[in-house]
Structure formats: C-alpha cells, structure tokens
Design a protein around this motif. Structure first.
Motif, PDB file in Angstrom:
ATOM      1  N   SER B 217       2.718  -7.720   6.253  1.00  0.00           N
ATOM      2  CA  SER B 217       1.900  -6.367   6.545  1.00  0.00           C
ATOM      3  C   SER B 217       1.006  -6.461   7.730  1.00  0.00           C
ATOM      4  O   SER B 217       0.582  -5.394   8.160  1.00  0.00           O
ATOM      5  N   GLY B 284      -3.563  -4.036   1.414  1.00  0.00           N
ATOM      6  CA  GLY B 284      -2.884  -2.941   0.887  1.00  0.00           C
ATOM      7  C   GLY B 284      -2.807  -1.562   1.566  1.00  0.00           C
ATOM      8  O   GLY B 284      -2.333  -0.980   1.281  1.00  0.00           O
ATOM      9  N   ARG B 287       0.442  -0.730   3.619  1.00  0.00           N
ATOM     10  CA  ARG B 287       1.871  -0.308   3.118  1.00  0.00           C
ATOM     11  C   ARG B 287       1.372   1.299   2.654  1.00  0.00           C
ATOM     12  O   ARG B 287       2.429   1.830   2.304  1.00  0.00           O
ATOM     13  N   GLY B 288       0.121   1.229   2.172  1.00  0.00           N
ATOM     14  CA  GLY B 288      -0.205   2.718   1.852  1.00  0.00           C
ATOM     15  C   GLY B 288      -0.019   3.091   0.461  1.00  0.00           C
ATOM     16  O   GLY B 288       0.331   4.161  -0.149  1.00  0.00           O
ATOM     17  N   ARG B 289       0.218   1.833  -0.641  1.00  0.00           N
ATOM     18  CA  ARG B 289       0.671   2.392  -1.813  1.00  0.00           C
ATOM     19  C   ARG B 289      -0.654   1.584  -2.767  1.00  0.00           C
ATOM     20  O   ARG B 289      -1.307   0.876  -2.129  1.00  0.00           O
ATOM     21  N   ILE B 290      -0.546   2.016  -4.065  1.00  0.00           N
ATOM     22  CA  ILE B 290      -1.383   1.343  -4.773  1.00  0.00           C
ATOM     23  C   ILE B 290      -0.725   0.442  -5.847  1.00  0.00           C
ATOM     24  O   ILE B 290       0.086   0.717  -6.575  1.00  0.00           O
ATOM     25  N   THR B 291      -1.107  -0.921  -5.651  1.00  0.00           N
ATOM     26  CA  THR B 291      -0.454  -1.934  -6.391  1.00  0.00           C
ATOM     27  C   THR B 291      -1.563  -2.567  -7.387  1.00  0.00           C
ATOM     28  O   THR B 291      -2.553  -3.137  -6.932  1.00  0.00           O
ATOM     29  N   SER B 325      -6.447   6.540  -1.202  1.00  0.00           N
ATOM     30  CA  SER B 325      -5.197   6.566  -2.157  1.00  0.00           C
ATOM     31  C   SER B 325      -4.162   5.238  -1.604  1.00  0.00           C
ATOM     32  O   SER B 325      -2.980   5.368  -1.601  1.00  0.00           O
ATOM     33  N   THR B 326      -5.118   4.117  -1.081  1.00  0.00           N
ATOM     34  CA  THR B 326      -4.302   2.755  -1.209  1.00  0.00           C
ATOM     35  C   THR B 326      -5.219   1.973  -1.992  1.00  0.00           C
ATOM     36  O   THR B 326      -6.235   2.102  -2.488  1.00  0.00           O
ATOM     37  N   SER B 327      -4.307   0.584  -2.158  1.00  0.00           N
ATOM     38  CA  SER B 327      -4.859  -0.303  -2.997  1.00  0.00           C
ATOM     39  C   SER B 327      -6.432  -0.742  -2.360  1.00  0.00           C
ATOM     40  O   SER B 327      -7.445  -1.013  -3.190  1.00  0.00           O
TER      41      SER B 327
END
Lengths: 297, 362
Positions: B217, B284, B287-291, B325-327
């Motif tokens: 990433s 993170g 990627r733009g997600r929440i993991t 709104s990302t991790s």
C-alpha cells in the motif's frame, strides 16, 4: 578594458562557443558561474584555461572540504597566537586583535582588486549550509571581518569591511558533481552552464592533439578518437555507471603510445581494442561493457 | 528593441507557467541584451534564457517548448508590436482593442503567403497592459512535448534539514578543545601558563529510530524511502537506524526495504531504548477502509514501543483530508498519537515532537 574569452586560445583546452559565451556573460553580469558536467570533462581545467587566455595570474583554487565554513575561506583569526603573545606583552597596546587577522584565499582575491579567476571546486562536498553562507559574499564580492572589534577598524590594514572593485573583471567558477542538492537561493544567484562532452569528432581530435604533444602519431590519435567515440556511445547505451570522458581518453591514448600500439590495431572489427579496460573506473562497468560488446554482431 | 519585447513576453509566460523567476532575473536578462549577448540569433537568445533562468530539467523543457512554439516575427509584426508597446499613460492599450488587434494581425499573413495549411498564427490576448506575442499553432515535432516528471514530494535536502534540528549538544569524549576562559583564569591565578586547559568538544547526542512501512500500500511513495536512508547519513545524528515492516509491526522488523533480514521486535526495542522513534506509514489510510485487525495490531505495537522508545511520532504520506473513516483515524484517536503529513512543515513539526519541544494531540 574588458577581455573576451573565446574558448580557442588556451594551450590545451577547447570549449564550444556556447560555453565561452556563458563565461563572458558571467563576467559581464558579475554573477558566479556554476559549472556542472560529467566527471572528467574538464570543469576544473576551465578555470585555468580562462585565466590563461585572458592573461590573468594563476586562478585561486579553493578546494572545499566537508568541514569548511564560509568564514574559513575569507579570513583567519589566530586567537591562540594572540593568547600566547599576550603573556609576554610588555605594553597594553600590544594586545590588539588586528595583527592576528590574516586574509585567506577568497578574502585576498577580493581585497587585491586585481582581475582574477576564483575556482571553488566541488562545492557539493561541503556542508549543506555552506553555499548559503557564501551567497552574500559572492553577490556583492565583499565581506565583514566580524572578529575585528570596532575601535580597531581603522588600524587594521583591511578595515572592517573588505570590498572588491566593481570595475575589475573577476570571475568566480564553482564546480559541482551533483552529489548533493544545492540550495535553491544559491542556484538562482549563479549562472548555470553544463559542460558537455565534446561530441564533435573534430573538436575531440583537436583536444587530443593539443594535450598529447607532437611525438604522438596523428594516425594513432585519429584511430583512437574514432574508436573512443564508438566505445563511449555503446557504454552509454549499456548504461554503465560512469561513461568514459575526455580525461580517460587522453590517458588511454598515452597508454597505447607507451605500449607502441599501432593505429590500425584499434580499427580491427570484431575485437575489443587493446587496453579498453583503462577507460572504465569500476569492475562492474567493465563487466557490463564486456557483456554488451560481445553480443554485438 | 524587439529583443526586449520578446524577452519580456518570455519572462511573463514562463512565470505564468510556474517557473520561479524574480525581477532580478529579468533585469539581468535586459542587461545581457544590452551587452550584446543573445541578440545575434534565436539559438543565442534561447541559450541566454537557459543560462539565466533555467535550473532544473523541467524548466529546460518548458523553455525549449516555448521557443519551439514561438513564431519568428516578420518586420511588419515587429513594427506593430513596437507601436503597441505601452510607453506610458498616453499609449495605454485598452481591453477594447484586444480582439480588434487580433483581426488586423491575422490579415497580413495569408497575403504574404507565409501560412501553410497546417500553420496559423494566433496572438495571445494581452493581460492588462501586456504585449501580445505571436504564437504558432503548429504540431510540435519535438519528442518531449509533455513534461511528465512529477515534483518530488519531499527531497533528500528537506529531510536532512529536518534531521539536523535534532541536536542535543553535550561535551563528551576526550578533551581536545581549548577552553579559553579556563586557561585565562589559570593564567591569572598562577601568573604564568604551564599548559593550556582543555575541554571535551561538543558532540551531538541525538539519536533517531525510523520505522518504515514497506508494504504494497506504500507503493506510491516508493521513491521517497531511499531518501530517508541517504539523508540520515548526512544528518550528524549520533545514532540512527531504519527498520522496515509490513503493514503492522508485529513480532519482527526487517532491515531492508524488501523485507528481508528479520530482527525480532524486542531486540530492536532493547537496542534502541531511549531513542525517539518516527513511524512512516499510511496506517490503512491508503486503502481507505477500516480494518479492525490493523487497528488492534497497531495499537498493541504502539503501547509496547512507547514504553521503551519515547517520544513517538507518526508521519502519514496520505494527505490529511483522506484520513477520516479509515483505520488510521481510529489509530490516531486510540493511542493519543502525534500524527503529521508528509510535507516540509509536517516534517519539522514531527521532529519538534521528537525533540520533546512540542506535544501535539491530533
């Protein structure tokens, strides 16, 4: 009387007309000239050639060390000696600062007000703040002696502010190997010229002939220059780390002459010319070139 | 006279395209023209402008492109340009004459037969009191018509400048420097100098450990990573080290950017305990997600590391407006972490936190 540099009158050095124009422009505009180019292309020699052609005395060469500060180039204050002499001082008047201030190379060049060439070699070797400290000095060609107390300013032969003369032709040539990035204000103050490798075979031949002297056969020189150009082009195509440049070429021709190699031996096809390894500087470059050269038809 | 006009037009156009030129550069160009440089031919003028104004490869291409587009003016064009040049209050061209001037210039060209089918000359609309320069709409043959080198986000020099701020000077080591004050006081006390008094020179005791995320990433910032290594070498820090990890620093870190030569995390923490640590990772945000796993893993690592390595700063190359709104947003909230962007100011602020000069909660 302003003298013009043509790039054609020095004993062993030739540059294309564009570079000579830039030298004259730098002198006319009173800006330092930043010379960049491949290692071995004659950046340092340019200063000597300009001084020789314009009839100046030897250029003042300042080799920059990584520990240099800008002040070190201008003057030196011998505090230790003053301390030592202070012990045996008989009168109060002997405890002055000004006898212990000596001008260094660049300071002397500015103070003497004679036309000269100042060469600051490999400025990228110095600390990253070094070029910025030099900015003001190079701009106005004057500097202050900070260690001199104000009340002694008139007793000191140099005075507190040492200035050059605006009417005197002075050229400051700065060379850089691009090892480190130079600060932008510094780059903006200088005139930039890139010293190109002399691609023109006539010019290359002339440079070789001038540098080698008369006991080298013209046939050898012609063949060597021709072969060298081919080697250089294929080395660049093979992306070696350092392509052979002018100084390598001259050394190679000297080796060939010492070993009494004939010009014809160089022009043989399908064979690498003798002592070709002398043109490269690292083992990896030699391997890369050999791998590429033998795959050619 | 016409050369001055061309120089002015070039200067304005180059500045509009973003080249950093100052008034001084323009004045030097004028002086050079007066002294006779760059007047004999177009190539000479291009050389003059290159020597005076060009400092990077991108600038050189821009200038070459501009010269290729520049139409060689005929004498009549030059006369009209001179006539239209602003000479003071009396001769100000107003905006009304702009389009009108365009038409009158377009007419002579077909009459002279100069224009071929593929060539047509347009004149730039002057901005304000400017002089319109003719510009040909030819198809360019020069190979590099697009300048596609992106500007470096952060270069080696800005990194070095940032690391150099970390300076903890202490006098340690063998005594090699002359202490003038102490020598003079010995002199006055004893009445004579037996030997000079020496003192240890000031040395920088600052240290820094950098942990860099070398996962996929971080691919957009692959060319910044070698700059960290080269800049640390010039930074004058007493002790510095770089380790790499993959997404989340787990039980081991790596010594190369290709994630080879593993070193256990505990060993790193032990070796460099007491040193400030800087983490360079997207956390993170790329990627733009929440993991959830990533957040927990990172939080545990930070808790573990903060015990030994302090202060702690995190530089995220993804721009700040992409963090919500990302991790990474969660990571920042959880641990009370100091986070910064990858810009020159962000670097300076991060280094200030590492020096202990500033406590930032973002």
């Amino acid at each position: 009387m302003t003298r013009i540099y043509t790039g054609k009158a020095a004993k062993k050095y030739r540059v294309p007309a564009e570079v000579a124009d830039m030298v004259n422009l730098a002198m006319a505009l009173r800006r330092p000239l930043l010379v960049e180019g491949e290692p071995g292309c004659g950046k340092t020699m340019l200063a000597y050639a300009v001084a020789e052609e314009l009839g100046f005395s030897e250029p003042i060469k300042i080799v920059v060390k990584s520990t240099h500060q800008a002040k070190d180039l201008l003057y030196r204050y011998d505090a230790l000696r003053r301390l030592q002499d202070a012990q045996t001082a008989k009168r109060d008047e002997d405890l002055h600062v000004y006898p212990y201030i000596k001008l260094e190379k660049l300071g002397k060049a500015i103070y003497n007000k004679k036309p000269c060439v100042v060469l600051i070699d490999e400025i990228d070797k110095a600390d990253i703040d070094f070029p910025n400290d030099l900015l003001d000095v190079l701009d106005t060609l004057s500097f202050d002696i900070d260690d001199l107390p104000d009340d002694e300013a008139d007793q000191c032969p140099y005075g507190r502010r040492v200035s050059g003369d605006d009417t005197v032709q002075t050229l400051v040539i700065i060379t850089s190997n691009r090892e480190k990035q130079l600060p932008e204000p510094f780059l903006r103050r200088c005139l930039y010229v890139n010293l190109p490798f002399p691609d023109d075979p006539g010019l290359l031949n002339e440079i070789a002939t001038l540098n080698l002297g008369c006991d080298f056969s013209q046939e050898l020189v012609d063949a060597a220059v021709h072969t060298f150009t081919q080697i250089r082009n294929s080395a660049k195509a093979a992306e070696v780390h350092k392509s052979p440049a002018t100084s390598e070429m001259i050394d190679w021709i000297r080796i060939l002459h010492m070993r009494s190699i004939d010009g014809k031996a160089l022009l043989e096809k399908d064979k690498l010319p003798p002592y070709w390894q002398a043109l490269f500087k690292t083992a990896s470059d030699i391997d890369i070139y050999r791998a590429n050269a033998t795959t050619e038809p | 006279m016409s050369d001055d006009a061309v120089l002015y037009g070039l200067f304005i156009r180059l500045r509009q395209q973003g080249m950093r030129l100052a008034v001084r550069d323009y004045l030097d160009g004028l002086r050079a023209l007066r002294l006779g440089f760059g007047v004999s031919s177009r190539g000479n003028l291009q050389q003059l402008c290159t020597a005076l104004w060009v400092r990077t490869d991108e600038d050189r291409r821009r200038l070459a492109l501009m010269f290729a587009e520049l139409e060689t003016p005929t004498d009549e064009d030059v006369q009209r340009l001179i006539g239209a040049a602003p000479t003071g209050q009396s001769n100000r061209p107003t905006k009304n004459t702009g389009p009108h001037r365009q038409e009158s210039f377009a007419q002579p060209s077909p009459q002279k037969g100069r224009s071929e089918e593929s060539r047509s000359v347009t004149f730039d609309r002057p901005g304000g009191d400017g002089i319109a320069l003719p510009r040909s709409n030819i198809r360019l043959d020069c190979p590099e018509s697009f300048v596609l080198t992106p500007p470096a986000i952060v270069d080696s020099r800005s990194l070095v400048v940032a690391w150099r701020r970390m300076w903890i000077a202490r006098r340690t080591g063998p005594r090699t420097e002359l202490d003038i004050q102490a020598t003079i006081s010995t002199l006055t006390h004893r009445g004579g100098l037996v030997e000079p008094r020496l003192v240890a020179p000031r040395r920088n005791l600052a240290s820094l450990t950098i942990l860099i995320d070398a996962s996929r990433s971080m691919a957009p910032w692959l060319d910044v990573i070698p700059h960290f290594e080269t800049s640390l070498r010039q930074s004058r820090l007493a002790k510095s080290a770089i380790y790499y990890f993959d997404n989340v620093p787990s039980s081991q870190l790596f010594q190369t950017s290709r994630l080879t030569s593993p070193v256990p995390l505990q060993e790193v923490l032990f070796l460099h305990s007491g040193s400030p640590v800087l983490v360079f990772s997207d956390g993170g945000a790329a990627r733009g997600r929440i993991t959830r796993q990533r957040i927990i893993g990172t939080r545990d690592f930070i808790k573990n590391a903060k015990a030994r390595l302090y202060p702690f700063a995190w530089i995220n190359p993804v721009p700040r407006n992409r963090w919500p709104s990302t991790s990474f947003e969660q990571i920042g909230h959880l641990s009370g972490l100091s986070t910064f962007e990858l810009t020159e100011e962000g670097l300076i602020q991060a280094v200030d936190v590492l020096r202990g000069k500033r406590e930032v909660r973002r």
